[in-house]
Design a protein around this motif. Structure first.
Motif, PDB file in Angstrom:
ATOM      1  N   MET A   1       0.935  -1.096  -0.044  1.00 55.53           N
ATOM      2  CA  MET A   1      -0.128   0.037  -0.326  1.00 55.53           C
ATOM      3  C   MET A   1       0.774   1.430   0.239  1.00 55.53           C
ATOM      4  O   MET A   1       2.096   0.978   0.565  1.00 55.53           O
ATOM      5  CB  MET A   1      -0.595   0.094   1.266  1.00 55.53           C
ATOM      6  N   ILE A   2       0.273   2.024  -1.075  1.00 56.35           N
ATOM      7  CA  ILE A   2       1.526   3.545  -1.268  1.00 56.35           C
ATOM      8  C   ILE A   2       1.534   3.874   0.229  1.00 56.35           C
ATOM      9  O   ILE A   2       0.309   4.145   1.154  1.00 56.35           O
ATOM     10  CB  ILE A   2       0.771   4.496  -2.233  1.00 56.35           C
ATOM     11  N   PRO A   3       2.358   4.730   0.974  1.00 55.62           N
ATOM     12  CA  PRO A   3       2.447   4.855   2.239  1.00 55.62           C
ATOM     13  C   PRO A   3       1.574   6.344   2.538  1.00 55.62           C
ATOM     14  O   PRO A   3       0.555   6.792   3.506  1.00 55.62           O
ATOM     15  CB  PRO A   3       3.428   6.318   2.797  1.00 55.62           C
ATOM     16  N   GLU A   4       0.775   7.238   1.225  1.00 56.54           N
ATOM     17  CA  GLU A   4      -0.139   8.430   1.748  1.00 56.54           C
ATOM     18  C   GLU A   4      -1.479   7.949   2.093  1.00 56.54           C
ATOM     19  O   GLU A   4      -1.880   8.197   2.062  1.00 56.54           O
ATOM     20  CB  GLU A   4       0.178   9.170   0.030  1.00 56.54           C
ATOM     21  N   LEU A   5      -1.734   6.866   1.496  1.00 52.80           N
ATOM     22  CA  LEU A   5      -3.203   6.235   1.718  1.00 52.80           C
ATOM     23  C   LEU A   5      -2.945   5.476   2.955  1.00 52.80           C
ATOM     24  O   LEU A   5      -3.958   5.549   3.470  1.00 52.80           O
ATOM     25  CB  LEU A   5      -2.895   5.018   0.363  1.00 52.80           C
ATOM     26  N   ARG A   6      -2.208   5.046   3.302  1.00 53.02           N
ATOM     27  CA  ARG A   6      -2.051   4.688   4.852  1.00 53.02           C
ATOM     28  C   ARG A   6      -1.905   5.389   5.600  1.00 53.02           C
ATOM     29  O   ARG A   6      -2.930   5.393   7.108  1.00 53.02           O
ATOM     30  CB  ARG A   6      -0.551   3.886   4.953  1.00 53.02           C
ATOM     31  N   GLU A   7      -2.085   6.298   5.126  1.00 57.64           N
ATOM     32  CA  GLU A   7      -1.273   7.181   6.139  1.00 57.64           C
ATOM     33  C   GLU A   7      -2.833   8.424   6.987  1.00 57.64           C
ATOM     34  O   GLU A   7      -3.449   8.246   7.312  1.00 57.64           O
ATOM     35  CB  GLU A   7      -0.066   8.712   6.446  1.00 57.64           C
ATOM     36  N   LEU A   8      -2.686   7.965   5.114  1.00 58.78           N
ATOM     37  CA  LEU A   8      -4.567   8.883   5.371  1.00 58.78           C
ATOM     38  C   LEU A   8      -5.607   8.046   5.384  1.00 58.78           C
ATOM     39  O   LEU A   8      -6.581   8.905   6.890  1.00 58.78           O
ATOM     40  CB  LEU A   8      -5.238   9.060   3.727  1.00 58.78           C
ATOM     41  N   GLY A  88       2.339  10.343 -14.521  1.00 57.79           N
ATOM     42  CA  GLY A  88       2.844  11.092 -13.554  1.00 57.79           C
ATOM     43  C   GLY A  88       2.290  12.426 -12.554  1.00 57.79           C
ATOM     44  O   GLY A  88       2.461  12.617 -11.664  1.00 57.79           O
ATOM     45  N   LEU A  89       0.796  11.598 -13.093  1.00 61.81           N
ATOM     46  CA  LEU A  89       0.043  11.835 -11.787  1.00 61.81           C
ATOM     47  C   LEU A  89      -0.023  11.155 -10.550  1.00 61.81           C
ATOM     48  O   LEU A  89      -0.771  11.466 -10.074  1.00 61.81           O
ATOM     49  CB  LEU A  89      -1.746  11.918 -12.077  1.00 61.81           C
ATOM     50  N   PHE A  90       0.817   9.437 -10.642  1.00 58.16           N
ATOM     51  CA  PHE A  90       0.263   9.156  -9.516  1.00 58.16           C
ATOM     52  C   PHE A  90       1.814   8.560  -9.484  1.00 58.16           C
ATOM     53  O   PHE A  90       2.106   7.180  -9.298  1.00 58.16           O
ATOM     54  CB  PHE A  90      -0.663   8.340  -9.357  1.00 58.16           C
ATOM     55  N   PRO A  91       2.962   9.062  -9.003  1.00 57.86           N
ATOM     56  CA  PRO A  91       4.115   8.621  -8.808  1.00 57.86           C
ATOM     57  C   PRO A  91       4.967   7.635  -8.041  1.00 57.86           C
ATOM     58  O   PRO A  91       5.486   7.111  -7.985  1.00 57.86           O
ATOM     59  CB  PRO A  91       4.648  10.107  -8.250  1.00 57.86           C
ATOM     60  N   CYS A  93       2.204   4.865  -7.381  1.00 54.29           N
ATOM     61  CA  CYS A  93       1.717   4.029  -7.877  1.00 54.29           C
ATOM     62  C   CYS A  93       2.223   3.324  -8.799  1.00 54.29           C
ATOM     63  O   CYS A  93       2.866   4.063 -10.150  1.00 54.29           O
ATOM     64  CB  CYS A  93       0.462   4.254  -7.879  1.00 54.29           C
ATOM     65  N   GLU A  94       2.535   2.343  -9.190  1.00 55.38           N
ATOM     66  CA  GLU A  94       2.730   1.263 -10.240  1.00 55.38           C
ATOM     67  C   GLU A  94       1.078   1.719 -11.356  1.00 55.38           C
ATOM     68  O   GLU A  94       0.024   1.316 -10.737  1.00 55.38           O
ATOM     69  CB  GLU A  94       2.707  -0.532  -9.760  1.00 55.38           C
ATOM     70  N   ILE A  95       2.000   1.664 -13.153  1.00 58.29           N
ATOM     71  CA  ILE A  95       0.727   2.022 -13.756  1.00 58.29           C
ATOM     72  C   ILE A  95      -0.907   1.037 -13.663  1.00 58.29           C
ATOM     73  O   ILE A  95      -0.533   0.514 -13.712  1.00 58.29           O
ATOM     74  CB  ILE A  95       1.108   2.214 -14.845  1.00 58.29           C
ATOM     75  N   GLY A  96      -1.867   1.968 -13.453  1.00 64.01           N
ATOM     76  CA  GLY A  96      -3.132   1.283 -13.543  1.00 64.01           C
ATOM     77  C   GLY A  96      -2.905   1.085 -12.198  1.00 64.01           C
ATOM     78  O   GLY A  96      -4.910   0.178 -12.185  1.00 64.01           O
ATOM     79  N   ALA A  97      -2.739   0.982 -10.931  1.00 62.76           N
ATOM     80  CA  ALA A  97      -3.033   0.135  -9.493  1.00 62.76           C
ATOM     81  C   ALA A  97      -3.499   1.720  -9.399  1.00 62.76           C
ATOM     82  O   ALA A  97      -3.278   1.385  -7.602  1.00 62.76           O
ATOM     83  CB  ALA A  97      -1.792  -0.980  -8.900  1.00 62.76           C
ATOM     84  N   MET A  98      -4.160   2.593  -9.530  1.00 59.10           N
ATOM     85  CA  MET A  98      -4.328   3.608  -8.059  1.00 59.10           C
ATOM     86  C   MET A  98      -5.326   3.557  -7.460  1.00 59.10           C
ATOM     87  O   MET A  98      -5.782   3.122  -8.247  1.00 59.10           O
ATOM     88  CB  MET A  98      -4.090   4.956  -9.173  1.00 59.10           C
ATOM     89  N   PRO A  99      -5.123   3.772  -5.690  1.00 64.51           N
ATOM     90  CA  PRO A  99      -6.261   3.804  -5.296  1.00 64.51           C
ATOM     91  C   PRO A  99      -7.627   4.697  -5.757  1.00 64.51           C
ATOM     92  O   PRO A  99      -6.936   5.457  -6.043  1.00 64.51           O
ATOM     93  CB  PRO A  99      -5.835   4.032  -3.958  1.00 64.51           C
ATOM     94  N   PRO A 100      -8.300   4.099  -5.098  1.00 63.13           N
ATOM     95  CA  PRO A 100      -9.567   5.262  -5.360  1.00 63.13           C
ATOM     96  C   PRO A 100     -10.045   6.441  -4.617  1.00 63.13           C
ATOM     97  O   PRO A 100     -11.036   7.370  -4.373  1.00 63.13           O
ATOM     98  CB  PRO A 100     -10.767   4.711  -5.496  1.00 63.13           C
ATOM     99  N   PHE A 101      -8.426   6.867  -4.088  1.00 57.75           N
ATOM    100  CA  PHE A 101      -8.869   8.324  -3.420  1.00 57.75           C
ATOM    101  C   PHE A 101      -7.582   9.672  -3.975  1.00 57.75           C
ATOM    102  O   PHE A 101      -6.609   9.933  -3.499  1.00 57.75           O
ATOM    103  CB  PHE A 101      -7.386   7.836  -1.972  1.00 57.75           C
ATOM    104  N   GLY A 102      -8.797  10.685  -4.517  1.00 58.10           N
ATOM    105  CA  GLY A 102      -8.494  12.194  -5.331  1.00 58.10           C
ATOM    106  C   GLY A 102      -8.136  12.555  -4.151  1.00 58.10           C
ATOM    107  O   GLY A 102      -7.388  13.160  -5.056  1.00 58.10           O
ATOM    108  N   ARG A 103      -7.998  12.810  -3.409  1.00 58.66           N
ATOM    109  CA  ARG A 103      -7.518  13.201  -1.944  1.00 58.66           C
ATOM    110  C   ARG A 103      -6.179  13.519  -1.535  1.00 58.66           C
ATOM    111  O   ARG A 103      -5.887  14.089  -1.341  1.00 58.66           O
ATOM    112  CB  ARG A 103      -8.001  13.046  -0.940  1.00 58.66           C
ATOM    113  N   VAL A 104      -5.422  12.411  -1.927  1.00 59.32           N
ATOM    114  CA  VAL A 104      -3.739  11.752  -2.010  1.00 59.32           C
ATOM    115  C   VAL A 104      -3.624  12.308  -3.552  1.00 59.32           C
ATOM    116  O   VAL A 104      -2.267  12.940  -3.003  1.00 59.32           O
ATOM    117  CB  VAL A 104      -3.619  10.431  -1.664  1.00 59.32           C
ATOM    118  N   PHE A 105      -3.810  12.774  -4.152  1.00 60.26           N
ATOM    119  CA  PHE A 105      -3.362  13.331  -5.242  1.00 60.26           C
ATOM    120  C   PHE A 105      -4.054  14.623  -6.345  1.00 60.26           C
ATOM    121  O   PHE A 105      -3.397  15.091  -7.089  1.00 60.26           O
ATOM    122  CB  PHE A 105      -3.988  12.328  -6.980  1.00 60.26           C
TER     123      PHE A 105
END
Length: 157
Positions: A1-8, A88-91, A93-105
């Motif tokens: 899990m990307i750190p920003e999501l876990r933190e949120l 480039g919007l999801f640095p 994340c692996e390409i195509g594996a972004m979580p549905p949390f726009g707040r993070v991005f």
């Protein structure tokens, strides 16, 4: 899990469970690997109008109907973005594996109305090797997406 999501999720006190699995890329493979129906699995579709981007979140079994999203956003040139457009919007994340949390991005999020009525959401964590499961109500509380009828369920052949 990307750190920003876990933190949120931790900061917001949202319950979640991480589900590890072998590396898979399609929604159908994700559902099969996790032994869950595709209708509980979230699919994130990135849409754009020029340099404006947003996330549309719907069940993996559905297709995005752009007409309602165009009307809601008042962006009538809105189209589905391709991976080259948004990588480039999801640095983290692996390409195509972004979580549905726009707040993070820094992106607005639109959640399909019928999907929002479900009890649980399962989504990618930023990698192709794990999913995150959380109650739908908690996802809505934390992310605060705009809710609209977005899904077009494909007809069986």
């Amino acid at each position: 899990m990307i750190p920003e999501l876990r933190e949120l999720l931790t900061r917001e006190g949202a319950p979640f469970e991480v589900i590890g699995h072998r590396e898979v890329y399609t929604a159908q493979e994700r559902a099969a690997t996790c032994h869950i129906p595709g209708r509980r699995l979230a699919k994130v579709v990135i849409v754009r109008d020029g340099d404006w981007y947003a996330m549309a979140v719907l069940p993996a079994t559905a297709r995005l109907g752009l007409s309602e999203l165009r009307r809601r956003t008042r962006r009538y040139e809105l189209a589905v973005a391709n991976e080259a457009d948004f990588k480039g919007l999801f640095p983290d994340c692996e390409i195509g594996a972004m979580p549905p949390f726009g707040r993070v991005f820094g992106l607005p999020v639109y959640l399909d109305r019928a999907f929002a009525a479900g009890d649980e959401m399962i989504f990618e964590s930023g990698t192709h090797r794990e999913e995150v499961s959380m109650p739908m109500g908690e996802y809505i509380r934390v992310e605060r997406p705009a809710i609209a009828p977005l899904a077009r369920v494909p007809l069986a052949a």
